[in-house]
Motif scaffolding. Structure first.
Motif, short mmCIF file in Angstrom:
data_model
loop_
_atom_site.label_atom_id
_atom_site.label_comp_id
_atom_site.label_asym_id
_atom_site.label_seq_id
_atom_site.Cartn_x
_atom_site.Cartn_y
_atom_site.Cartn_z
N SER A 1 0.86 -1.18 0.00
CA SER A 1 0.00 0.00 0.00
C SER A 1 0.90 1.23 0.00
O SER A 1 2.11 1.12 0.11
CB SER A 1 -0.82 0.06 1.28
OG SER A 1 -1.89 -0.82 1.25
N ALA A 2 0.27 2.37 -0.06
CA ALA A 2 1.02 3.62 0.07
C ALA A 2 1.48 3.78 1.52
O ALA A 2 0.88 3.21 2.43
CB ALA A 2 0.13 4.79 -0.31
N THR B 1 -2.23 8.38 0.50
CA THR B 1 -3.38 8.37 -0.42
C THR B 1 -4.37 9.47 -0.04
O THR B 1 -4.87 10.19 -0.92
CB THR B 1 -4.09 6.99 -0.39
OG1 THR B 1 -3.10 5.98 -0.59
CG2 THR B 1 -5.13 6.88 -1.50
N GLU C 1 1.37 4.41 -3.91
CA GLU C 1 1.97 3.07 -4.03
C GLU C 1 3.19 3.08 -4.95
O GLU C 1 4.14 2.33 -4.74
CB GLU C 1 0.92 2.08 -4.57
CG GLU C 1 -0.03 1.51 -3.53
CD GLU C 1 -1.12 2.46 -3.06
OE1 GLU C 1 -1.22 3.58 -3.59
OE2 GLU C 1 -1.89 2.09 -2.14
N PHE D 1 -3.35 -1.49 -5.47
CA PHE D 1 -4.38 -0.47 -5.68
C PHE D 1 -4.68 -0.15 -7.14
O PHE D 1 -5.77 0.27 -7.47
CB PHE D 1 -3.95 0.80 -4.93
CG PHE D 1 -4.94 1.90 -4.79
CD1 PHE D 1 -6.29 1.65 -4.61
CD2 PHE D 1 -4.51 3.22 -4.80
CE1 PHE D 1 -7.19 2.71 -4.45
CE2 PHE D 1 -5.39 4.28 -4.63
CZ PHE D 1 -6.73 4.02 -4.46
N ARG E 1 -10.84 2.45 -2.75
CA ARG E 1 -10.07 2.54 -1.51
C ARG E 1 -9.82 1.15 -0.91
O ARG E 1 -10.68 0.29 -0.93
CB ARG E 1 -10.79 3.40 -0.47
CG ARG E 1 -10.86 4.90 -0.75
CD ARG E 1 -9.55 5.56 -1.09
NE ARG E 1 -8.48 5.48 -0.11
CZ ARG E 1 -8.24 6.38 0.84
NH1 ARG E 1 -9.01 7.42 0.96
NH2 ARG E 1 -7.22 6.24 1.65
N GLY E 2 -8.62 0.99 -0.39
CA GLY E 2 -8.26 -0.30 0.20
C GLY E 2 -7.91 -1.36 -0.84
O GLY E 2 -7.75 -2.53 -0.52
N GLY E 3 -7.77 -0.93 -2.10
CA GLY E 3 -7.63 -1.88 -3.21
C GLY E 3 -6.34 -2.68 -3.27
O GLY E 3 -6.23 -3.60 -4.07
N SER E 4 -5.39 -2.36 -2.41
CA SER E 4 -4.14 -3.14 -2.45
C SER E 4 -4.36 -4.60 -2.03
O SER E 4 -3.65 -5.49 -2.50
CB SER E 4 -3.09 -2.53 -1.53
OG SER E 4 -2.83 -1.21 -1.92
N ASP E 5 -5.34 -4.82 -1.18
CA ASP E 5 -5.69 -6.20 -0.82
C ASP E 5 -6.06 -6.98 -2.08
O ASP E 5 -5.66 -8.12 -2.28
CB ASP E 5 -6.93 -6.22 0.10
CG ASP E 5 -6.67 -5.54 1.43
OD1 ASP E 5 -5.52 -5.51 1.87
OD2 ASP E 5 -7.65 -5.04 2.01
N1 ASP Z 1 -3.59 3.31 -0.62
C1 ASP Z 1 -4.93 2.95 -0.98
C2 ASP Z 1 -5.90 3.44 0.06
O1 ASP Z 1 -5.50 4.06 1.04
C3 ASP Z 1 -5.06 1.49 -1.22
C4 ASP Z 1 -4.79 0.63 -0.01
O2 ASP Z 1 -4.24 1.07 0.97
O3 ASP Z 1 -5.11 -0.55 -0.08
O4 ASP Z 1 -7.06 3.27 -0.09
#
Ligand code: ASP
Ligand code: MG
Length: 433
Positions: free
Chosen positions: A39-40, A45, A128, A195, A209-213
């Motif tokens: 992730s970042a 982000t 990222e 992401f 958002r949260g797309g690194s998973d």
């Molecule tokens: N950096 C992105 C976010 O904060 C993706 C992630 O963290 O998974 O949403």
């Protein structure tokens, strides 16, 4: 084994945290073919999103301050992470090149005075792009071969639904497996930016958002990984939110189905589509804490829950609102529900929970709080006076979710749930199973 390890932003917040992450990867990659997804760096982000709104407002001064802050932070991290002068020079060059691309983009957007969905994705993908430089070159410092790759460079091809894209899995699989396996044969650890990917026209897209998973599970599926680890600053899936429930316990094992529910409702935020790529291949996932590697975390597999612990987790979603729809003349019979939901769909509103009574005179729907007003308006304009007689909204509600596959077919659980609600003097407005 082939392993994909994803580190969330909270695992990459400070120089010390990144050093810890790099040590973990250094150790594990000695015995396993390892891909890292990052992730970042924590908060970056959000800062990029802030820059985007400053662009819309034309606030050039604050934009430049924020850009300078982002640039300074990564450069400072670099000098603390890498001491070998040759590696530090390469890292600085790479960072400078990525940072000037970011700056050029932002200044272009300032001139235009607007941020389209496409340029927004390009902009917020930079967190990222920068964090992988830090991690990959720090791995080199520990005498590993490693390469930082953007999602696009790793071979992730998506549709053009900016902000909420999906991978085109067939193409992605071919590209990613070829690229990653080549690095494996060269003993090189790929560090991939989570992401984002790119569409077929080479425009950068993000998964939301949260797309690194999601990136991590896409990669795991493409290379047929034996395991995937999602690392952050929590121990794993818990029986309840530990901030609220003092004796919340770590769940050692949950099924994909339970994990999907928990991701949606739980304290541990996981991108909602994360499990999709794992299901067809049944790839086990561990949710672990990068700050406590002695803890094995939560294992997520196909597992069919033993009925001993039928309720595994209790959690809540706040910030939701309730729509109570009472039927008009055209309500009963087929088609009314379809009309209601198609109007919600057209307005991009997700119905999170639905229940209707058997007499078909009303339907109750829970939506995100920020969608409540939009939903009310859309239904009022289109259906009030025909299909609907009355639309009531209640803005301040919460969903309590009781999760566990073992509950199915068990007598007595609902009564315990309602008894608990009663004891806490909570009014139950709606139920769905
Ligand atoms: N950096 C992105 C976010 O904060 C993706 C992630 O963290 O998974 O949403
Ligand atoms: Mg995150």
């Amino acid at each position: 084994m082939k392993l994909v390890i994803k580190f969330g932003g909270t695992s990459l917040a400070t120089v010390k945290d990144i050093k810890n992450v790099v040590r973990i990867v250094d150790k594990i990659s000695k015995n396993h073919e390892t891909v890292v997804v990052c992730s970042a760096v924590d908060t970056i982000t959000d800062e990029l999103i802030q820059i985007s709104s400053l662009i819309e407002k034309g606030n050039k001064k604050d934009i430049n301050i924020m850009l300078a802050k982002i640039s300074q932070k990564h450069k400072q991290f670099a000098t603390h992470l890498v001491t070998n002068s040759k590696i530090l020079k390469s890292l600085s060059n790479k960072l400078n090149s990525d940072l000037s691309e970011l700056e050029e983009l932002v200044h272009g957007l300032i001139l235009l005075g607007e941020v389209t969905r496409r340029s927004y994705d390009y902009l917020i993908s930079f967190g990222e792009r920068l964090s992988i430089d830090l991690v990959s070159f720090s791995l080199q410092e520990l005498k590993n071969k490693s390469v930082p790759l953007s999602g696009q460079e790793a071979g992730i091809v998506t549709d053009s639904n900016f902000g909420d894209s999906r991978p085109l899995m067939d193409t992605t699989r071919i590209r990613v497996s070829k690229i990653i396996n080549e690095y494996f044969t060269k003993n090189t650890i790929p560090v991939i930016a989570g992401f984002s990917g790119a569409d077929q026209n080479d425009h950068v897209t993000t998964f939301g958002r949260g797309g690194s998973d999601y990136t991590a599970t896409i990669i795991a599926s493409c290379i047929d990984a034996d395991e995937i680890w999602l690392m952050s600053d929590v121990d794993g899936m818990m029986t309840a939110d530990p901030k609220l429930v003092k004796n919340a316990k770590l769940l050692k094992e949950v099924s994909y189905t339970e994990a999907i529910e928990m991701a949606r409702f739980g304290a541990k935020q996981i991108h909602p589509r994360t499990f999709e790529p794992l299901l067809p291949k049944n790839i086990p996932m561990r949710i672990r804490n990068s700050f406590d590697m002695n803890n094995q975390g939560t294992l997520v597999t196909l597992l069919h829950s033993k009925s001993t612990d039928s309720v595994k987790c209790v959690s809540a979603i706040r910030k939701v609102g309730l729509l109570d729809l009472t039927g008009g003349v055209l309500f009963a019979g087929p088609g009314a529900a379809a009309k209601i939901f198609s109007i919600l769909a057209k307005n991009n509103i997700n119905a999170m929970m639905v229940s209707s009574n058997p007499s078909e005179s009303s339907i109750t729907i829970v939506v995100r709080k920020e969608d409540l007003h939009k939903a009310e308006n859309a239904l009022e304009i289109n259906l009030l006076g025909t299909t609907l007689k009355k639309i009531d909204t209640i803005p301040n509600v919460a969903i309590i979710a009781v999760i566990g596959s073992g509950m199915r077919g068990k007598v007595g659980i609902a009564s315990r749930v309602f008894l608990a609600a009663q004891k806490s003097n909570s009014n139950v407005m709606m139920i769905a199973q």
